[in-house]
Design an enzyme around this catalytic site. Structure first.
Site, PDB file in Angstrom:
ATOM      1  N   GLU A 181     -21.209  21.828   2.652  1.00 29.03           N
ATOM      2  CA  GLU A 181     -22.130  22.988   2.468  1.00 29.03           C
ATOM      3  C   GLU A 181     -23.424  22.627   2.932  1.00 29.03           C
ATOM      4  O   GLU A 181     -24.697  23.030   2.367  1.00 29.03           O
ATOM      5  CB  GLU A 181     -21.390  23.495   1.022  1.00 29.03           C
ATOM      6  N   GLU A 182     -23.691  21.142   1.572  1.00 26.69           N
ATOM      7  CA  GLU A 182     -25.136  21.151   1.381  1.00 26.69           C
ATOM      8  C   GLU A 182     -25.788  21.258   2.257  1.00 26.69           C
ATOM      9  O   GLU A 182     -27.199  21.016   2.195  1.00 26.69           O
ATOM     10  CB  GLU A 182     -24.480  19.482   0.471  1.00 26.69           C
ATOM     11  N   ASP A 187     -17.790  19.619  -0.304  1.00 27.86           N
ATOM     12  CA  ASP A 187     -18.316  18.141  -0.201  1.00 27.86           C
ATOM     13  C   ASP A 187     -19.535  17.844  -1.283  1.00 27.86           C
ATOM     14  O   ASP A 187     -19.895  18.578  -2.428  1.00 27.86           O
ATOM     15  CB  ASP A 187     -19.368  18.677   1.111  1.00 27.86           C
ATOM     16  N   HIS A 217     -27.945  18.518  -8.509  1.00 27.97           N
ATOM     17  CA  HIS A 217     -28.649  17.878  -7.728  1.00 27.97           C
ATOM     18  C   HIS A 217     -29.479  16.386  -8.561  1.00 27.97           C
ATOM     19  O   HIS A 217     -29.858  15.768  -7.953  1.00 27.97           O
ATOM     20  CB  HIS A 217     -29.387  18.274  -6.746  1.00 27.97           C
ATOM     21  N   ARG A 234     -26.153  39.988  -8.466  1.00 29.82           N
ATOM     22  CA  ARG A 234     -26.858  40.676  -7.582  1.00 29.82           C
ATOM     23  C   ARG A 234     -26.572  41.878  -6.587  1.00 29.82           C
ATOM     24  O   ARG A 234     -26.170  40.708  -5.877  1.00 29.82           O
ATOM     25  CB  ARG A 234     -28.397  41.060  -8.421  1.00 29.82           C
TER      26      ARG A 234
END
Length: 393
Positions: free
Chosen positions: A139-140, A82, A364, A179
């Site tokens: 996802e956003e 997206d 963004h 990580r």
């Protein structure tokens, strides 16, 4: 010569196609849960490659399955598809053709790399088991990962482990950063409406001013993290918007503020909500007013699994060299709905550096443009991971 260099060289003939895919996706961005043309384009590519393509999860989501050999091992690799509601300012010749929508987070690059890898994997068939490539919408903002899971993602397409990467223009080019444990924050949102009593600005004694009460709430909220959360635990409470009134001589009926709340620990998350509610209600009451609170829990924290994170780190060192692999030194307050996949299956979410200069536009930003130079590296790494994880025995 590192394995990375050798793989990139051997796949060089595929790279023009991967770049073309990335530019096509960038030129035709779509908002989450509305990626209809994007989904069509991805599905057409995968069918041509020989994948078994399943569509419809979360509406526009796709799972592409390829089986080879007889091993029961299964692997899932996810790319987000997206775009964002941002007006593009890159000036690129492949800039967005959809006004007010752009790929400002690099999902076009993520998808292009996985499609490039899909083609190479299908041609080589150098694995034993089942590969599921997950092209995830929304996802956003809308939690496409959660919706795909609710639509039966892992029931229909079992995965022993799942992996995803994100480009990072703030990390040196070609560096893998990861990580185990928490990597991205849980994100919640809160709308606080102060219910006052309007009146003339010259006669404030006859009104109940929600602006004053709202300002008091905003200042008091600054103590939540500094005085209610343990100093060694991370949290953020930000008031991103404050709306009230329209004229200098009119006291409005209401004031509204919008908050974003970030945390990693479940107990901290609960405490933040408790304190925000108490402060808003208490401060408003001290001014003779009430509040309406709309508190919404968003994405959970993204938490990597140790075994899978160690696996990616080891593979990346063999792939790119030890100097190109770094442990994530600071947790990110950003959020990611891959968190929901990691709650259901073991896996790892990691970052791949794409920096061009020391001051690249961040994610963004209206001038952000995915760095095409990373496409061969990301593509080759997904091929390496799929063939290594599902290696013939």
């Amino acid at each position: 010569m590192t394995r990375q260099t050798a793989d990139i060289a051997s796949f060089a003939n595929h790279m023009p196609d991967v770049v073309a895919i990335r530019h096509h996706l960038h030129r035709n961005p779509e908002i989450g849960l509305s990626e209809f043309k994007t989904s069509d384009f991805i599905a057409e590519q995968l069918v041509e490659m020989g994948y078994e393509v399943t569509r419809g999860l979360a509406g526009t989501g796709i799972v592409a399955t390829l089986r080879h050999g007889d091993s029961p091992r299964t692997l899932g690799i996810r790319a987000d598809i997206d775009a964002l509601p941002i007006h593009e300012e890159t000036g690129a010749d492949y800039a967005s053709a959809n006004e007010g929508v752009m790929h400002a987070c690099g999902h076009d690059g993520h998808t292009a790399m996985l499609l490039g890898a899909a083609k190479i994997i299908a041609e080589r068939k150098n694995f034993d088991g089942t590969l599921h490539l997950i092209f995830q919408p929304a996802e956003e903002n809308f939690g496409g990962a959660r919706i795909m899971i609710e639509d039966g993602l892992f029931d229909r397409f079992p995965c022993d482990a799942v992996f995803a990467l994100h480009n990072d223009p703030g990390v040196p080019f070609g560096q893998f950063v990861l990580r185990d444990g928490p990597v991205l924050a849980a994100v919640d949102e809160c709308r606080i409406t102060v219910n006052g009593y309007g009146g003339h600005g010259a006669e404030p004694q006859d009104a109940a001013d929600p602006i004053v009460a709202g300002a008091s709430i905003i200042m008091a909220l600054q103590t939540v993290v500094s005085r209610n959360i343990h100093p060694q635990l991370s949290a953020v409470v930000t008031v991103g918007a404050f709306h009230a009134g329209a004229a200098s001589n009119v006291i409005p009926e209401k004031a509204e503020m919008l908050l974003t709340i970030r945390s990693f620990d479940a107990g901290v998350r609960d405490e933040l909500e408790k304190r925000i509610r108490a402060i808003a209600e208490g401060q408003a009451a001290s001014y003779g007013m009430s509040v309406t609170i709309d508190y919404e829990r968003g994405y959970n924290a993204t938490v990597n699994h140790k075994a899978e994170t160690d696996y990616v780190a080891d593979l990346a060192r063999r792939f790119a060299g030890a100097e190109k692999v770094a442990e994530m030194q600071r947790l990110s307050m950003g959020a990611e709905d891959f968190a929901y996949m990691l709650e259901k299956r073991p896996g790892c979410y990691f970052f791949l550096g794409t920096a061009r200069t020391d001051n690249d536009p961040p994610l963004h930003h209206p001038k952000f443009d995915f760095n095409d130079d990373i496409l061969p590296i990301g593509t080759a790494f997904w091929v390496d991971l799929a063939e290594d994880y599902l290696k013939a025995r």
